[in-house]
Enzyme design. Structure first.
Site, PDB file in Angstrom:
ATOM      1  N   SER A 170       1.109  -0.974  -0.065  1.00 44.50           N
ATOM      2  CA  SER A 170      -0.102  -0.026  -0.027  1.00 44.50           C
ATOM      3  C   SER A 170       0.815   1.174   0.007  1.00 44.50           C
ATOM      4  CB  SER A 170      -0.825  -0.149   1.174  1.00 44.50           C
ATOM      5  OG  SER A 170      -1.690   0.927   1.296  1.00 44.50           O
ATOM      6  N   ASP A 213      -6.462   1.725  -2.632  1.00 49.40           N
ATOM      7  CA  ASP A 213      -7.773   1.424  -1.938  1.00 49.40           C
ATOM      8  C   ASP A 213      -8.231   2.610  -0.966  1.00 49.40           C
ATOM      9  OD1 ASP A 213      -5.814   1.192   0.087  1.00 49.40           O
ATOM     10  OD2 ASP A 213      -6.420  -0.629   0.910  1.00 49.40           O
ATOM     11  N   ALA A 255     -11.398   8.521   8.179  1.00 50.28           N
ATOM     12  CA  ALA A 255     -10.824  10.083   7.743  1.00 50.28           C
ATOM     13  C   ALA A 255      -9.835   9.999   6.743  1.00 50.28           C
ATOM     14  CB  ALA A 255     -10.537  10.795   8.993  1.00 50.28           C
ATOM     15  N   ARG A 294      -4.862   5.529  21.554  1.00 48.82           N
ATOM     16  CA  ARG A 294      -4.792   4.116  21.128  1.00 48.82           C
ATOM     17  C   ARG A 294      -3.510   3.500  20.654  1.00 48.82           C
ATOM     18  NH1 ARG A 294      -4.915   3.995  15.634  1.00 48.82           N
ATOM     19  NH2 ARG A 294      -5.323   1.810  15.377  1.00 48.82           N
ATOM     20  N   SER A 320      -1.054   1.803  17.981  1.00 48.67           N
ATOM     21  CA  SER A 320      -1.157   1.846  16.627  1.00 48.67           C
ATOM     22  C   SER A 320      -1.080   0.273  16.443  1.00 48.67           C
ATOM     23  CB  SER A 320      -0.036   2.595  16.211  1.00 48.67           C
ATOM     24  OG  SER A 320       0.544   1.760  14.709  1.00 48.67           O
ATOM     25  N   THR A 352      -0.053  -0.606  13.229  1.00 46.82           N
ATOM     26  CA  THR A 352       0.951  -0.567  12.200  1.00 46.82           C
ATOM     27  C   THR A 352       2.384  -0.188  12.400  1.00 46.82           C
ATOM     28  OG1 THR A 352       0.351   1.495  11.358  1.00 46.82           O
ATOM     29  CG2 THR A 352      -0.862  -0.597  10.297  1.00 46.82           C
ATOM     30  N   ARG A 412      -1.113   6.196  19.580  1.00 49.55           N
ATOM     31  CA  ARG A 412      -1.486   7.498  18.857  1.00 49.55           C
ATOM     32  C   ARG A 412      -2.137   8.305  19.697  1.00 49.55           C
ATOM     33  NH1 ARG A 412       0.833   6.943  14.134  1.00 49.55           N
ATOM     34  NH2 ARG A 412       0.322   4.740  12.872  1.00 49.55           N
TER      35      ARG A 412
HETATM   36  C1  16G Z   1      -4.388   0.004   8.191  1.00 49.48           C
HETATM   37  C2  16G Z   1      -5.641  -0.187   8.169  1.00 49.48           C
HETATM   38  C3  16G Z   1      -6.608   1.064   8.226  1.00 49.48           C
HETATM   39  C4  16G Z   1      -6.182   1.858   9.342  1.00 49.48           C
HETATM   40  C5  16G Z   1      -4.682   1.907   9.571  1.00 49.48           C
HETATM   41  C6  16G Z   1      -4.578   2.382  11.065  1.00 49.48           C
HETATM   42  C7  16G Z   1      -6.996  -1.897   6.598  1.00 49.48           C
HETATM   43  C8  16G Z   1      -6.941  -2.164   5.144  1.00 49.48           C
HETATM   44  N1  16G Z   1      -5.920  -0.759   6.772  1.00 49.48           N
HETATM   45  O1  16G Z   1      -3.740   0.471   7.270  1.00 49.48           O
HETATM   46  O2  16G Z   1      -7.875   1.105   8.033  1.00 49.48           O
HETATM   47  O3  16G Z   1      -6.710   3.263   9.283  1.00 49.48           O
HETATM   48  O4  16G Z   1      -4.006   0.608   9.494  1.00 49.48           O
HETATM   49  O5  16G Z   1      -3.084   2.534  11.263  1.00 49.48           O
HETATM   50  O6  16G Z   1      -7.498  -2.261   7.274  1.00 49.48           O
HETATM   51  P1  16G Z   1      -2.652   2.430  12.936  1.00 49.48           P
HETATM   52  O7  16G Z   1      -3.139   1.603  13.594  1.00 49.48           O
HETATM   53  O8  16G Z   1      -1.184   2.593  12.947  1.00 49.48           O
HETATM   54  O9  16G Z   1      -3.074   4.056  13.362  1.00 49.48           O
HETATM   55 MG    MG Z   2      -3.984   1.061   0.464  1.00 48.11          MG
END
Ligand code: 16G
Ligand code: MG
Length: 562
Positions: free
Chosen positions: A67, A288, A390, A520, A522, A524, A529
């Site tokens: 992505s 996406d 958002a 919360r 994160s 990823t 955050r």
């Molecule tokens: C991922 C999620 C997205 C979410 C983001 C939050 C999918 C396909 N993608 O990219 O929806 O906004 O994580 O990231 O579900 P964070 O947990 O690091 O804030």
């Molecule tokens: Mg994407």
């Protein structure tokens, strides 16, 4: 499991040693990491996808993409037969498979899992997997690893569909399982023809408005730009100029793309003062998600962002209007009393002003935790469920039941009131259900729906942006020793642990007019955050800053950063 099958799995897996000392986890976006360490993971996901296909007796998908991550990263995720994300129940098994240290350990995990899940594994049942990848250079060799994983299960077949956007693959898996054409031309044909229907149904009053029908799109130097170049030639009444198509030597996601534009609030590469006043949009690296923007009058590098919340609001308004035309009084038909249940789904990141706006429209607004799978699941509970984060991830889901009702209404109108306003409303809603991707959020179909609605209403992007005014907000991230120490409830708006932290956040938030703040972990990145909203930008900044300090005091190393 038959001996030949065991040997085949062992032999194939021994060619793909997992990286040492790295633990991977199937997060909201599948597995994601530096591409150089992903071969064994992708090989194993190939195996898992074949098992998923056997278990569901349906076609499933495997997508290779990272992505909006940098070009040297890559990732892999599974598409379930419905076209949605892999069932969450299988995620822990995906983690175990990816992290098995030896081929023998992998084999015993697979054997246990086949038994536990009662997967038909007799060689009679066949498995079928559609494969797609984005434009990353590492994609080709990773796809090869996936194919080898798949072919290490007897009776499993892989169809390589080449370079696709993530939503295209989801769309094709869904179509395939509904026995519909699951090809790229079929995808383009469906979305371009439903766009055409919407344009043909624009009211005469607005048709005569000299509407600005040009949009400039940043393709993030990725797959979305490439596909949009094809799609745009199939459209009439809309001029799309694509920049950062990936063909001009620009690097994927480098100073371009929806994620960059939304987070940094600056123009992507290739945009500047010449674009002031023009309607612009930006796709992310696998198309996406999408955000709109205009180049700011005051500074050619800054933008005015039109985000996922504004798209949600525009879509909700349009659908609500069409529904009220459709169910207008005066129609005595007894079948006409089926009011659609329309719901909108947001996360805590939705700007508070958007939620107020939607509620003011009389809509039911529901909140879920962050991540597409959560929003999608809720939206699917309505006749028409609209969800958006958002950051531009989202779509509109129509229930099969309600669509059949709508088809039937449309047929009745054809007999008794052909060409009536009510029939036009029915046709518009049917076209929206075909244009907007029913499997997953899709930047290309969202782009066309926004464009069709703006043309329908005769609105400029400025008019659209004025639906409501965003409350000033601020996001920060804080590095902590262990981010799992924070757990949340109520769609992430309340921190349950560590004890006492929510009280401290509440006390701080109460000091600000229109203050709202939550934390919360994160999903990823290894950070906590912080999101804050307040009546002025200064106070939003200050609230976020103070709460970041609270997080740091409870959990941190003594340093917080933006
Ligand atoms: C991922 C999620 C997205 C979410 C983001 C939050 C999918 C396909 N993608 O990219 O929806 O906004 O994580 O990231 O579900 P964070 O947990 O690091 O804030
Ligand atoms: Mg994407």
């Amino acid at each position: 499991m038959k001996e030949e099958q065991r040997l085949l799995l062992l032999q194939s897996s021994s060619l793909f040693a997992p990286p040492e000392g790295v633990k991977l986890s199937y997060g909201t976006a599948g597995f994601r990491a530096d591409a150089s360490i992903l071969k064994s993971t992708v090989h194993r996901v190939g195996i898992l996808t074949a098992l998923r296909s056997l278990k569901t007796r349906s076609v499933v998908g495997l997508m290779i993409t990272a992505s909006h991550n940098k070009v040297t990263d890559n990732g892999v995720k599974i598409v379930d037969p419905s076209g949605g994300m892999l069932s969450q129940e299988w995620e822990p098994f995906a983690d175990q498979l990816a992290n098995a240290e030896t081929p023998e350990a992998l084999l015993s995990l697979i054997t246990e899992f086949i038994e536990k899940e009662k997967i038909p594994f007799d060689g009679v049942q066949t498995a079928e997997i559609l494969l797609g990848r984005d434009t990353r250079p590492s994609g080709e060799s990773l796809l090869e690893a996936a194919k080898q994983g798949i072919s290490s299960i007897f009776g499993a077949m892989a169809h390589d569909l080449g370079i696709l956007t993530t939503p295209q693959l989801h769309w094709m898996v869904r179509a395939r399982n509904k026995s519909m054409a699951a090809t790229e031309p079929a995808y383009f044909e469906q979305i371009s023809s439903s766009f055409r229907c919407l344009v043909e149904l624009i009211p005469n009053e607005t048709k005569s408005n000299k509407m600005d029908n040009r949009v400039v799109v940043d393709g993030a130097d990725g797959v979305g730009g490439e596909k949009l170049e094809v799609l745009k030639n199939m459209l009439t009444g809309l001029v799309i100029e694509v920049r950062n198509t990936g063909k001009g030597g620009g690097l994927l996601n480098d100073g371009v793309g929806a994620d960059y534009v939304q987070k940094e609030k600056v123009v992507p590469r290739g945009f500047g003062s010449n674009d002031i006043g023009i309607r612009c949009a930006s796709l992310d690296g696998d198309a996406d998600r999408i955000v709109y923007f205009t180049v700011s009058d005051n500074s050619s590098s800054r933008i005015d962002l039109v985000d996922g919340d504004k798209m949600l609001s525009l879509f909700a308004l349009f659908i609500k209007e069409q529904l009220s035309i459709l169910t207008k009084e005066g129609n005595e038909n007894p079948n006409n009393n089926s009011q659609a249940r329309l719901g909108v789904v947001q996360t805590a990141y939705a700007n508070g002003a958007s939620t107020d706006y939607l509620k003011q429209l009389g809509l039911e607004v529901i909140f879920t935790p962050t991540g597409v799978k959560h929003l999608h699941e809720k939206a699917a509970q309505f006749d028409i469920g609209i969800y958006f984060e958002a950051n531009g991830h989202g779509t509109i889901l129509f229930s099969e039941f309600w669509l059949s009702w709508l088809e039937a209404r449309n047929n009745e109108f054809s007999l008794v009131s052909e060409g009536s306003e009510q029939q036009k409303a029915a046709l518009r809603l049917l076209s929206v259900s075909k244009l907007i991707n029913q499997a997953v959020g899709d930047a290309l179909s969202s782009l066309l729906l926004v464009e069709a609605i703006l043309q329908h209403k005769g609105w400029s992007i400025h008019k659209w942006n004025k639906l409501y005014q965003d409350l000033p907000s601020r996001q920060l991230k804080v590095k902590v020793v262990d981010r799992t120490a924070v757990t949340t409830t109520n769609a992430e708006t309340i921190a349950v642990s560590p004890p006492g932290i929510q009280e401290a956040i509440d006390a701080e938030t109460a000091k600000y007019s229109k203050g709202r703040c939550f934390i919360r972990p994160s999903g990823t990145e290894d950070v906590i955050r912080v999101y804050a909203e307040a009546s002025t930008q200064e106070s939003a900044n200050s609230l976020a800053g103070s709460v970041a300090k609270i997080v740091d005091r409870f959990l941190g190393f003594g340093s917080s950063e933006q």
